[in-house]
Design an enzyme around this catalytic site. Structure first.
Site, PDB file in Angstrom:
ATOM      1  N   CYS A 179      34.837 -27.213  33.238  1.00 55.06           N
ATOM      2  CA  CYS A 179      34.009 -28.320  33.711  1.00 55.06           C
ATOM      3  C   CYS A 179      34.777 -29.223  34.683  1.00 55.06           C
ATOM      4  CB  CYS A 179      33.462 -29.087  32.511  1.00 55.06           C
ATOM      5  SG  CYS A 179      32.048 -30.128  32.872  1.00 55.06           S
ATOM      6  N   TYR A 181      32.806 -27.389  37.126  1.00 51.13           N
ATOM      7  CA  TYR A 181      31.466 -27.947  37.258  1.00 51.13           C
ATOM      8  C   TYR A 181      31.203 -28.067  38.762  1.00 51.13           C
ATOM      9  CZ  TYR A 181      27.368 -30.773  36.423  1.00 51.13           C
ATOM     10  OH  TYR A 181      26.071 -31.226  36.386  1.00 51.13           O
TER      11      TYR A 181
END
Length: 193
Positions: A119, A139
């Site tokens: 992420c 991400y």
């Protein structure tokens, strides 16, 4: 399988699943995991945030759990660990401002130790300057930082992970099964059922 000693870098508002799930899974297969945070000591906790994908233009954020640290960042040395895990959430945006965090990440990268980041975790890798020439994912909102750090951003489905040598990355917690399986493979961990 020889158990590995793994360092996990966390901070306040780390993503709840991205710290809890890998921490517990790595312990479950027999590894030692030291979860550390600058300026906190073993027994202290960090607050987590729950990020979810509910159809909005970005993830939503809700209060998570308290995650208890079990080791000291001040005592963490790269040479004492076999691998590094960097969960996402909001913690990486401020942890990357800490020169000691960046030095520790650089030392682990230079030694070629397995590194798993998910992420927003690659924000720390980008700030440490260890992504140059390396393909990785994160991400999607972190993609420009990967590119600015001279890495090659790999756009993959949210439930998949990417491996480049010792580096295992994933876009978000829906990738946990693939991300952790690939990280265990890089670690040389074999699970017999």
């Amino acid at each position: 399988m020889a158990a590995k000693k793994i360092l996990m870098l966390v901070g306040d508002f780390v993503e709840d699943y991205e710290v809890m799930v890998p921490f517990q899974m790595l312990l479950m297969v027999g590894h030692t995991v030291h979860a550390v945070c600058p300026d906190k000591k073993p027994g202290d906790f960090v607050r987590t945030a729950i990020h979810d994908f509910e159809g909005d233009q970005t993830y939503s954020e809700k209060p998570g759990h308290r995650f208890t640290l079990n080791a000291s960042f001040a005592e963490a040395r790269a040479e004492d660990y076999d691998a590094l895990v960097i969960p996402g959430g909001r913690a990486p945006e401020y942890l990357r401002l800490n020169p000691k965090v960046l030095d520790l990440v650089r030392a682990m990268a230079k030694a070629g130790k397995p590194i798993a980041a998910i992420c927003h975790g690659p924000q720390i890798l980008a700030a440490a300057g260890v992504l140059e020439g390396r393909p990785c994912t994160a991400y999607p909102a972190v993609g420009p930082e990967v590119t600015e750090a001279r890495g090659k951003f790999v756009d993959i489905p949210v439930d998949k992970a990417h491996v480049d040598g010792n580096l295992v990355t994933a876009p978000a917690w829906p990738a946990h099964p693939d991300w952790i399986a690939k990280f265990l493979n890089v670690l040389g961990t074999r699970i017999e059922l």
